[in-house]
Scaffold this active site. Structure first.
Site, mmCIF file in Angstrom:
data_model
loop_
_atom_site.group_PDB
_atom_site.id
_atom_site.type_symbol
_atom_site.label_atom_id
_atom_site.label_comp_id
_atom_site.label_asym_id
_atom_site.label_seq_id
_atom_site.Cartn_x
_atom_site.Cartn_y
_atom_site.Cartn_z
ATOM 1 C CG ASP A 132 5.963 6.635 -10.957
ATOM 2 O OD1 ASP A 132 5.907 6.872 -9.507
ATOM 3 O OD2 ASP A 132 6.236 5.391 -11.283
ATOM 4 C CG ASP A 143 -1.905 1.186 1.095
ATOM 5 O OD1 ASP A 143 -2.768 0.651 0.153
ATOM 6 O OD2 ASP A 143 -1.863 1.750 1.291
#
Length: 203
Positions: free
Chosen positions: A165, A75
């Site tokens: 990202d 997670d």
């Protein structure tokens, strides 16, 4: 005492193909026979935990019980300093039901801009945090947490990676995770940090 993970089949408790791909690459040298929760059509448990660790354990424990095999879950999320750690455990939810991280990055940028003023831009410091958990069918669990510091950039840059990202530039680098070679990211990411701890303790 930390339990060792024996060679054999391991369930990755995730339906996120990008995440599974990264974890599979990290596990490749260790000889584990990896299968994902998505491959097994396992139900996704509700992530009702208040922390990354709690949500990671919810997923790994559920997968281990459902399959009778050891299971690993991740997670992870983005924590932006000026947003007091948001989106945090809700990082995926900011992308909406369609998992549109382009929109999620726009939401983060808009939230940061609310703190901009005439004299200076808001602090764009951020961190990626990852909680990795291992669960066995008998209920035993091990948990590891890693993080990488950096800052948010706008506009997003690069086509590598997944999620946030392209909008995250790690400290001491001049490229985003979206621009970074995947092999390099695997060496120093928040997931790599947690994974190194796991390998040191459980293999």
């Amino acid at each position: 005492m930390t339990r060792k993970l024996s060679p054999g089949k391991l369930v990755i408790a995730s339906h996120n193909e990008g995440k599974v791909r990264e974890i599979r690459a990290l596990l490749a040298p260790l000889g584990m026979d990896v299968v994902s929760a998505g491959d097994l059509n396992l139900a996704e448990p509700d992530e009702t935990g208040a922390t990354f660790i709690e949500n990671s354990l919810l997923k790994s424990v559920a997968a281990a019980k459902a399959t009778g095999l050891p299971a690993m879950a991740d997670d992870s999320g983005l924590a932006v300093k000026v947003l007091e750690g948001a989106p945090g455990i809700y990082s995926a939810r900011w992308a909406g039901p369609s998992k549109d991280f382009g929109k999620a990055m726009q939401k983060v940028q808009a939230a940061i801009e609310e703190f901009d003023n005439i004299e200076q831009k808001a602090d764009r410091s951020a961190a990626f945090i990852c909680a990795l958990s291992l669960a066995w069918p008998d209920g035993h669990t091990e948990v590891f947490e890693g993080r990488v510091e950096g800052q948010m950039v706008w506009p997003p840059r690069g086509e590598q990676g997944f999620g946030y990202d392209p909008a995250f530039q790690p400290k001491d680098y001049d490229v985003t995770f979206g621009e970074m070679d995947p092999a390099k990211k695997h060496e120093m990411s928040h997931r790599a940090d947690a994974f190194k701890q796991l390998v040191n303790d459980c293999f």
